[in-house]
Write an enzyme that holds these catalytic residues in place. Structure first.
Site, short mmCIF file in Angstrom:
data_model
loop_
_atom_site.label_atom_id
_atom_site.label_comp_id
_atom_site.label_asym_id
_atom_site.label_seq_id
_atom_site.Cartn_x
_atom_site.Cartn_y
_atom_site.Cartn_z
N ARG A 285 -15.98 53.37 -25.92
CA ARG A 285 -16.01 52.87 -27.31
C ARG A 285 -15.46 53.92 -28.27
O ARG A 285 -14.80 53.59 -29.27
CB ARG A 285 -17.42 52.45 -27.72
CG ARG A 285 -18.45 53.56 -27.69
CD ARG A 285 -19.78 53.08 -28.22
NE ARG A 285 -20.83 54.04 -27.92
CZ ARG A 285 -21.82 54.34 -28.75
NH1 ARG A 285 -21.88 53.77 -29.94
NH2 ARG A 285 -22.75 55.19 -28.41
N SER B 148 -21.35 51.47 -34.34
CA SER B 148 -21.58 51.51 -32.90
C SER B 148 -20.32 51.18 -32.10
O SER B 148 -20.07 51.76 -31.06
CB SER B 148 -22.67 50.51 -32.51
OG SER B 148 -23.88 50.83 -33.18
N GLU C 97 -21.38 36.26 -35.76
CA GLU C 97 -20.31 36.45 -34.79
C GLU C 97 -19.41 35.22 -34.64
O GLU C 97 -18.20 35.35 -34.43
CB GLU C 97 -20.89 36.84 -33.42
CG GLU C 97 -21.61 38.19 -33.42
CD GLU C 97 -23.02 38.13 -34.01
OE1 GLU C 97 -23.53 37.02 -34.27
OE2 GLU C 97 -23.62 39.21 -34.20
N PHE D 20 -22.90 39.54 -27.74
CA PHE D 20 -22.69 38.65 -28.89
C PHE D 20 -21.27 38.09 -28.93
O PHE D 20 -21.06 36.93 -29.25
CB PHE D 20 -23.01 39.39 -30.19
CG PHE D 20 -24.36 40.05 -30.18
CD1 PHE D 20 -25.49 39.31 -29.87
CD2 PHE D 20 -24.51 41.39 -30.47
CE1 PHE D 20 -26.75 39.91 -29.83
CE2 PHE D 20 -25.76 42.01 -30.43
CZ PHE D 20 -26.88 41.27 -30.11
N HIS E 136 -20.71 48.14 -25.61
CA HIS E 136 -22.11 48.01 -25.18
C HIS E 136 -22.27 46.92 -24.12
O HIS E 136 -23.19 46.10 -24.19
CB HIS E 136 -23.03 47.77 -26.37
CG HIS E 136 -23.08 48.93 -27.32
ND1 HIS E 136 -21.99 49.33 -28.05
CD2 HIS E 136 -24.08 49.78 -27.65
CE1 HIS E 136 -22.31 50.38 -28.79
NE2 HIS E 136 -23.55 50.69 -28.55
N ASP F 82 -32.08 49.38 -25.38
CA ASP F 82 -32.22 48.09 -26.07
C ASP F 82 -32.73 46.98 -25.15
O ASP F 82 -33.28 45.98 -25.60
CB ASP F 82 -30.89 47.66 -26.71
CG ASP F 82 -30.68 48.33 -28.07
OD1 ASP F 82 -31.63 48.96 -28.57
OD2 ASP F 82 -29.57 48.20 -28.62
N ARG G 257 -21.11 51.84 -23.76
CA ARG G 257 -21.75 52.65 -24.80
C ARG G 257 -21.72 54.14 -24.47
O ARG G 257 -21.49 54.97 -25.34
CB ARG G 257 -23.21 52.20 -24.92
CG ARG G 257 -24.01 53.05 -25.89
CD ARG G 257 -25.51 52.79 -25.80
NE ARG G 257 -26.23 53.74 -26.63
CZ ARG G 257 -27.49 54.10 -26.44
NH1 ARG G 257 -28.19 53.57 -25.44
NH2 ARG G 257 -28.06 54.97 -27.23
#
Lengths: 309, 279
Positions: free
Chosen positions: A5, A32, A53, A78, A104, A112, A162
Site C-alpha cells: 500500500r 490507510s 463505497e 469494501f 488491507h 481488525d 497492509r
C-alpha cells in the site's frame, strides 16, 4: 521491506505528475490506503467520497465515461464486498476504464478481525467478465503494476496488503499484465504463489533444497488473465504443483490453476490458503502461522504431494 | 415559445407511437415508465441538450443518463428519431444480435453514455461525469433521469449527498415521479415522499412541475442552468402509461407490452389512424 500500500501511494502520486487524466477516489480511508499522498499533491483531482463505497465506484465509472482514469481505493472487503454490484454493473459491464486498487486484503489486516479480512475477493473479482485481477508480491512490483494498470484500457482490480512484505524483485524487473514469472528453476515440484505468499514460497524452496528436493517457484501476479503457458510448462516439467495464496482456497489462485490443469494437463496439486473459513483478530504474522501460510506449511504440502507422486 | 411547445408536443406524440409500436413488436419491455418519461426525454433531446447525432462522442455534448434504465425504449426511439442509428434497429429491440439491449448499454448503442438499468446506480455515474466536465472546464451539462421508485435504493442518497457536497451545478437531476412501481403504489410499497423536501434537505435546488407540461419542463430546465453552487432536482409529477388511456396509472403495465388487440386501440388513443398516419 515495504508494504504494497505504501508503494501504491508513492507510485500513484508519481503517476499524477505524468498524467493529468488520473483522478483518485477514496472512501474515508485515504490515510490507510495511502491515496492521501496523491490527495496532498493534487487536491483538485482527489475526491473523498465519504463512507459510501457504492457511490464511490459509480462515480469512478462516470469519471471514466468522461475520459478520466480513475483510481478508486478502499479496503478490499469494501471495494469488492460492499460495492460488488456497482463494480459489476457500472464498471465491468460497460468496460469502464476504472482501476480499483484495494488495500488491507487477506488476513494480514490483523487486529481488525474477520469482519475486515477479505478472503474471497480474488474469487469474486475473477468471476466478473472484463475484469483483470492483479496481486503484486512486493513494493517494486506494485509500482509497476499500478503504472501498467493506468496504461491498460479497461477495468483492473489490484489487491494490496497492509503490512510490510519482503522485496523480491529488483529494478531490472519488467512487469507485464498477464505474464507470470519463474523466480527459481526446479525439477521436482513447483510452487505457484501470488501476493505475499510468493516470498514464502521462495523460503520454502530453500528449505526443500537443503533436503535435496528441487522446487521451482513461479510468481503469478495476474490471476486473470492467467498465464497458462508458464503453469502448463511447470506441470509438465515438474509433475507436482502447490499453490500459495493469502485467500480462500476456493476460487482464487488455487482455483484458477486447478481449473486450468484439470482441463489441459491433470497434475498432482495442493492448494495452500485459507481453508473456507473467516479470519480472526491477531497480529498479521501470528495469523499467517495460525492459518498455515508459512514456508513450513508449503514444505509440508510439497512433501505430501511428492509422497503421492 | 408556444411554437416550440407545439413542436415538442407533436414530437412527443410521435415518439409515444414509436414506443408503442416498438414494444408491440419486441413483446418484451417496459411500457408504463417509457410513456411517463417521454415528455422529459423529448424536451431534452429536441430542445435543451447540445448533442450531435452525427458525432455521438462530440466533446461539447451535454450528457444524458437514464438511471431508470428500464425506460430504455423512450431513449431508443428518441436516439433513432434524431439519427443516432437507423429506425429499423428499433425492430430488433431485446433480440439476440441487436445493439438495443433490454437496458441501455454504452458498449453498443451510439448516444448511450453509460450502462444503466440496475436501479440506483445512474446518479453516481452522472456525478462522475459532472466532476470530470468541471475538471476539464467544460460548459457541458449532465442530465440524469431517475424514477421515484428508484429513490428507494440507498445509493441514490449517497449520490445526492455527494452531488451537493461537490456543488455540482452542472448537474440536473430529473425525477420521473409516476407514483407506481412493479408491486403497486410507491407510497404503499415503500413510501419515498415527501420527495421535494428530502431533496431540499440534502442541498438540491428543487423545482416541482407537471412532467407532461412541456412549457413547465422547459422553464424548469432553463431555471436549472442559472443556479450556481448546487445541483438542481426537477421533481416531475407524471402519469405512468401517459397517453394511452387504458395503460394510465396502472402498475400492471410496468413491464407488459401492448398485445395485438391493444395495439390499434393504443394508437387510436395517440391520435393515429388505422393506416399508421396521424389523424
Amino acid at each position: 521491506m515495504i508494504a504494497t500500500r505504501d508503494a501504491y501511494g508513492e507510485a500513484l502520486a508519481k503517476l499524477g505528475e505524468e498524467n493529468d487524466n488520473i483522478v483518485v477516489l477514496d472512501a474515508d480511508l485515504s490515510g490507510s490506503t495511502k491515496t492521501s499522498l496523491f490527495a496532498k499533491k493534487f487536491p483538485e483531482r482527489f475526491f473523498n467520497m465519504g463512507i459510501a463505497e457504492a457511490n464511490m465506484i459509480g462515480t469512478a465509472a462516470g469519471l471514466a465515461a468522461a475520459g478520466k482514469i480513475p483510481f478508486a481505493s478502499t479496503f478490499a472487503i469494501f471495494a469488492v464486498g460492499r460495492a460488488w454490484e456497482q463494480v459489476r454493473q457500472s464498471v465491468a459491464y460497460p468496460k469502464a476504464n476504472v482501476k480499483i486498487v484495494a488495500t488491507h486484503s487477506g488476513i494480514t489486516v490483523g487486529e481488525d478481525g474477520g469482519s475486515h479480512q477479505s478472503v474471497e475477493d480474488i474469487a469474486i473479482m475473477r468471476a466478473v467478465p472484463n475484469m483483470t485481477v492483479i496481486v503484486p508480491a512486493d513494493g517494486i512490483e506494485t509500482a509497476l503494476a499500478v503504472k501498467a494498470a493506468a496504461d491498460f484500457k479497461g477495468p483492473v482490480y489490484v489487491r494490496l496488503g497492509r503490512n510490510k512484505v519482503p522485496t523480491i524483485f529488483d529494478d531490472t524487473y519488467k512487469f507485464e499484465i498477464g505474464k507470470g514469472v519463474m523466480l527459481r528453476p526446479g525439477t521436482d515440484i513447483t510452487f505457484i504463489g501470488t501476493g505475499l505468499m510468493t516470498a514464502q514460497a521462495l523460503v520454502a524452496a530453500d528449505l526443500l533444497q537443503a533436503e535435496g528436493i528441487s522446487a521451482r517457484v513461479i510468481h503469478i501476479a495476474t490471476i486473470k488473465p492467467l498465464d497458462e503457458e508458464i503453469i502448463l510448462a511447470a506441470a509438465r516439467e515438474t509433475g507436482a504443483i502447490v499453490t500459495a495464496e493469502e485467500h480462500s482456497i476456493i476460487g482464487g489462485l488455487g482455483g484458477a490453476v486447478s481449473e486450468l490443469l484439470s482441463e489441459k494437463c491433470p497434475t498432482k496439486l495442493k492448494r495452500v490458503g485459507i481453508k473456507d473459513r473467516f479470519g480472526l483478530s491477531g497480529k498479521g504474522d501470528e495469523l499467517l502461522k495460525y492459518f498455515g501460510l508459512l514456508p513450513e506449511n508449503l514444505v509440508e504440502a510439497a512433501k505430501e504431494i511428492l509422497a503421492e507422486k | 415559445m408556444n411554437e416550440t411547445v407545439a413542436t415538442l408536443q407533436k414530437k412527443a406524440r410521435k415518439l409515444r407511437v414509436d414506443i408503442i409500436k416498438t414494444l408491440h413488436r419486441s413483446k418484451s419491455g417496459h411500457t408504463g415508465g417509457s410513456l411517463s418519461v417521454i415528455d422529459l426525454v423529448t424536451t431534452l433531446y429536441y430542445h435543451k441538450m447540445r448533442h450531435n447525432p452525427a458525432d455521438p462522442k462530440w466533446a461539447g455534448r451535454d450528457r444524458f443518463v437514464l438511471s431508470k434504465g428500464h425506460a430504455a425504449p423512450a431513449q431508443y426511439v428518441a436516439l433513432a428519431d434524431c439519427g443516432y442509428f437507423p429506425a429499423e434497429d428499433l425492430g430488433m429491440l431485446r433480440q439476440l444480435g441487436s445493439h438495443l439491449q433490454g437496458h441501455p448499454d454504452s458498449k453498443g448503442t451510439p448516444g448511450v453514455e453509460v450502462c444503466t438499468g440496475s436501479l440506483g446506480q445512474g446518479l453516481s455515474m452522472a456525478n462522475g461525469m459532472a466532476l470530470a466536465l468541471r475538471l476539464d472546464k467544460s460548459n457541458s451539462r449532465v442530465y440524469a433521469i431517475l424514477g421515484d421508485g428508484e429513490l428507494q435504493e440507498g445509493q441514490i442518497w449517497e449520490a445526492l449527498m455527494a452531488a451537493c457536497h461537490y456543488r455540482l451545478d452542472n448537474l440536473c437531476i430529473m425525477i420521473d415521479a409516476n407514483g407506481l412501481q412493479i408491486d403497486g403504489e410507491v407510497a404503499k410499497v415503500m413510501n419515498v415522499e415527501p420527495i421535494p423536501e428530502k431533496l431540499r434537505a440534502f442541498g438540491c435546488n428543487v423545482i416541482e412541475i407537471d412532467g407532461h407540461d412541456i412549457s413547465q419542463i422547459i422553464s424548469a430546465l432553463d431555471a436549472a442552468e442559472t443556479v450556481k453552487g448546487q445541483p438542481t432536482a426537477i421533481v416531475a409529477r407524471t402519469v405512468k402509461g401517459k397517453g394511452v388511456s387504458f395503460f394510465e396509472n396502472k402498475a400492471s403495465y410496468h413491464g407488459v407490452t401492448p398485445s395485438d388487440e391493444e395495439l390499434p386501440r393504443a394508437l387510436e388513443c395517440l391520435g393515429e389512424d388505422c393506416n399508421g398516419g396521424e389523424k
